[in-house]
Design a protein around this motif. Structure first.
Motif, PDB file in Angstrom:
ATOM      1  N   THR A  21       0.918  -1.099  -0.028  1.00  0.00           N
ATOM      2  CA  THR A  21      -0.007  -0.007   0.149  1.00  0.00           C
ATOM      3  C   THR A  21       0.816   1.239   0.042  1.00  0.00           C
ATOM      4  OG1 THR A  21      -1.503   1.327   1.301  1.00  0.00           O
ATOM      5  CG2 THR A  21      -0.209  -0.483   2.547  1.00  0.00           C
TER       6      THR A  21
ATOM      7  N   CYS B 131      -1.004  -1.674  -5.739  1.00  0.00           N
ATOM      8  CA  CYS B 131      -0.603  -2.331  -4.450  1.00  0.00           C
ATOM      9  C   CYS B 131      -0.304  -3.692  -4.808  1.00  0.00           C
ATOM     10  CB  CYS B 131      -1.598  -2.016  -3.387  1.00  0.00           C
ATOM     11  SG  CYS B 131      -2.121  -0.227  -3.181  1.00  0.00           S
TER      12      CYS B 131
ATOM     13  N   ASP C 233      -5.259  -1.616  -7.295  1.00  0.00           N
ATOM     14  CA  ASP C 233      -5.101   0.051  -7.177  1.00  0.00           C
ATOM     15  C   ASP C 233      -5.935   0.458  -6.024  1.00  0.00           C
ATOM     16  OD1 ASP C 233      -3.689   0.014  -9.669  1.00  0.00           O
ATOM     17  OD2 ASP C 233      -5.547   0.998 -10.944  1.00  0.00           O
ATOM     18  N   LYS C 234      -5.227   1.495  -5.272  1.00  0.00           N
ATOM     19  CA  LYS C 234      -5.998   1.805  -4.110  1.00  0.00           C
ATOM     20  C   LYS C 234      -5.520   3.496  -3.896  1.00  0.00           C
ATOM     21  CE  LYS C 234      -4.777   0.087  -0.008  1.00  0.00           C
ATOM     22  NZ  LYS C 234      -4.479   1.126   1.236  1.00  0.00           N
TER      23      LYS C 234
ATOM     24  N   GLU D 206      -4.780   6.036  -1.377  1.00  0.00           N
ATOM     25  CA  GLU D 206      -4.271   5.891   0.154  1.00  0.00           C
ATOM     26  C   GLU D 206      -4.491   7.180   0.557  1.00  0.00           C
ATOM     27  OE1 GLU D 206      -2.896   3.859   3.715  1.00  0.00           O
ATOM     28  OE2 GLU D 206      -3.816   3.187   1.716  1.00  0.00           O
TER      29      GLU D 206
ATOM     30  N   SER E  44     -12.701  -0.353   3.105  1.00  0.00           N
ATOM     31  CA  SER E  44     -11.553   0.841   3.578  1.00  0.00           C
ATOM     32  C   SER E  44     -11.422   0.381   5.087  1.00  0.00           C
ATOM     33  CB  SER E  44     -12.116   2.211   3.699  1.00  0.00           C
ATOM     34  OG  SER E  44     -11.280   3.142   4.266  1.00  0.00           O
TER      35      SER E  44
ATOM     36  N   SER F 166      -7.763   3.960   3.467  1.00  0.00           N
ATOM     37  CA  SER F 166      -8.185   3.551   2.176  1.00  0.00           C
ATOM     38  C   SER F 166      -9.280   4.694   1.849  1.00  0.00           C
ATOM     39  CB  SER F 166      -8.683   2.465   1.843  1.00  0.00           C
ATOM     40  OG  SER F 166      -7.741   1.487   2.283  1.00  0.00           O
TER      41      SER F 166
ATOM     42  N   LEU G 185     -10.771   5.188  -1.879  1.00  0.00           N
ATOM     43  CA  LEU G 185     -10.882   3.757  -1.217  1.00  0.00           C
ATOM     44  C   LEU G 185     -10.221   2.775  -1.969  1.00  0.00           C
ATOM     45  CD1 LEU G 185     -14.940   3.872  -1.268  1.00  0.00           C
ATOM     46  CD2 LEU G 185     -13.701   4.089   0.748  1.00  0.00           C
ATOM     47  N   ALA G 186     -10.375   1.480  -1.735  1.00  0.00           N
ATOM     48  CA  ALA G 186      -9.852   0.320  -2.436  1.00  0.00           C
ATOM     49  C   ALA G 186     -10.710   0.590  -3.849  1.00  0.00           C
ATOM     50  CB  ALA G 186      -9.766  -1.114  -1.814  1.00  0.00           C
TER      51      ALA G 186
ATOM     52  N   ARG H  25     -12.493  -2.944  -5.258  1.00  0.00           N
ATOM     53  CA  ARG H  25     -13.672  -3.468  -4.453  1.00  0.00           C
ATOM     54  C   ARG H  25     -14.776  -2.417  -4.559  1.00  0.00           C
ATOM     55  NH1 ARG H  25     -11.889  -6.575   1.119  1.00  0.00           N
ATOM     56  NH2 ARG H  25     -10.376  -7.796   0.379  1.00  0.00           N
ATOM     57  N   THR H  26     -14.330  -1.281  -4.888  1.00  0.00           N
ATOM     58  CA  THR H  26     -15.462  -0.156  -5.429  1.00  0.00           C
ATOM     59  C   THR H  26     -16.062  -0.594  -6.566  1.00  0.00           C
ATOM     60  OG1 THR H  26     -13.984   1.136  -4.058  1.00  0.00           O
ATOM     61  CG2 THR H  26     -15.886   2.140  -5.307  1.00  0.00           C
TER      62      THR H  26
END
Length: 425
Positions: free
Chosen positions: A230, A258, A280-281, A283, A349, A382, A384-385, A388-389
């Protein structure tokens, strides 16, 4: 890293806090190593002082013609020269053993963190949004995604399991999500955008707590560098070995790939886009004074919540119990988004206040009101991530025909695309 002085002052409180994290009492071992180190340091200082004193006395004895006294003192100095290196080495070894032992212990939980051994002890403190009532049986993203450009097979062919190849409209949507998040954090929430290295040195990973305990969870290169799990690692380490100027806080954000080996997740989420080796994130990292940290934690939490609310994704906010927090955290909120295809809330997150735990490992300080250097407090989360979004958008905005409506908030970043349709690039 822990403050050895606070352990000396109240070892029972230290052990009680560790017990809340599920760790055995450790103050006895720490203080025994500390006593060995301090005894060796004291002996080395005494030897140095005596050597200097004896050296002066040799000159005085020779000046008055007392050769016997001079020879006796010379013999003593010679013996000190033999003993001193061994004593200094003993001090270094004891210090190393103490540091290594301390480096393997997690941060201590804040007083308001609930007790508990695992996720069953986490406490829901808020929820937001209404779950959509579907006129059909909602499907999981892994079933919807392939027709829209979420190509699991090609990703696995190129790189192996837990890698995915995104095409066309799906790749565009993921990029839109990431840019939307980054723009909100930089234009509305006060974070400064950064572009950071994706490869870092071992000491950077140590500074934020990934090493040495969690080496198997990350990827390393043949020249001793590590791929960031991260951008918390690179953002937080931007203040290592320095005394920074802080009025209230330093807020940093970065959008990066990440990389995680997922060594401890064998068999979990092997299907779909939830748990990947590369993702991808956006941060969020804050560096602040201790007195500002609690409020900054709430600001960071809100910065992550805003993204979910703009995308109209139902979520809940969880306060993690002591046994479920990450290694470096003293208090953590998790945001869990509703996935109708799975019929479950999933983490999207994690927002953590680390106190001075990371700062001690990095030697990151600021100048306190008394003018003396003191350790900063660090926070990360996060915002966010991205992957996952994307999953949450697919599952919450799916249509019966397999298409996915693009949330209105994302459309300016998605080139005006309003719907993803099967088979369209």
């Amino acid at each position: 890293m822990h403050d050895i002085r606070s352990i000396r002052e109240d070892p029972e409180a230290f052990d009680a806090a560790l017990a809340r994290r599920g760790f055995p009492a450790s103050s006895g071992t720490i203080l025994a190593l500390d006593e060995t180190r301090r005894a060796a340091a004291t002996r080395a200082q005494d030897l140095l002082a005596r050597r200097n004193e004896a050296s002066k006395a040799i000159g005085a004895a020779m000046g008055r013609g007392d050769n016997d006294a001079a020879e006796t003192l010379k013999a003593e100095v010679a013996q000190i020269k033999v003993e001193l290196p061994a004593t200094e080495q003993a001090e270094r070894e004891a210090a190393k053993a103490q540091d290594e032992f301390l480096a393997g212990l997690p941060n201590l939980p804040a007083y308001d963190v609930p007790d508990g051994a695992d996720e069953d002890g986490n406490v829901e403190i808020a929820s937001w949004g209404d779950r959509r009532n579907f006129a059909f049986e909602p499907r999981e993203h892994a079933d919807i995604g392939p027709a829209l450009g979420l190509d699991f097979e090609t990703g696995a062919t190129i790189a192996g399991a837990r890698f995915t190849f995104l095409r066309g409209q799906m790749a565009r949507l993921q990029r839109a999500i990431a840019q939307f998040m980054l723009d909100v954090q930089t234009t509305e929430r006060g974070y400064t955008e950064c572009a950071t290295p994706l490869l870092v040195r071992e000491e950077a990973m140590f500074g934020t707590g990934q090493l040495p305990k969690f080496a198997e969870d990350s990827f390393s290169t043949t020249d001793g560098r590590w791929l960031i799990p991260t951008s918390e690692v690179s953002l937080t380490n931007s203040v290592r070995d320095s005394i920074v100027e802080i009025e209230n806080f330093i807020r940093l954000t970065a959008l990066t790939p990440c990389f995680r080996s997922e060594a401890g997740s064998a068999g979990r989420d092997t299907r779909g886009y939830i748990r990947q080796h590369q993702f991808d994130k956006v941060e969020l990292v804050s560096i602040c004074r201790p007195e500002d940290a609690a409020a900054e934690h709430e600001h960071m939490l809100r910065s992550a919540q805003v993204i979910l609310e703009r995308l109209e994704l139902p979520y809940r906010t969880m306060l993690l119990c002591a046994g479920d927090m990450g290694f470096g955290a003293r208090k953590t909120y998790d945001l869990e988004v509703w996935l109708p295809g799975q019929g479950a809330y999933r983490e999207i997150s994690s927002v953590s206040w680390c106190g001075d735990f990371q700062a001690r490992r990095m030697n990151a300080r600021y100048r306190a009101e008394n003018g003396k250097p003191a350790f900063v407090h660090t926070l990360n989360g996060s915002g966010l991530a991205v992957g996952r979004t994307l999953v949450a958008v697919i599952e919450n905005y799916q249509q019966e025909d397999g298409s996915v409506v693009v949330p209105e908030a994302l459309r300016p970043w998605a080139g005006g695309i309003e719907i993803l349709e099967p088979g369209r690039q």
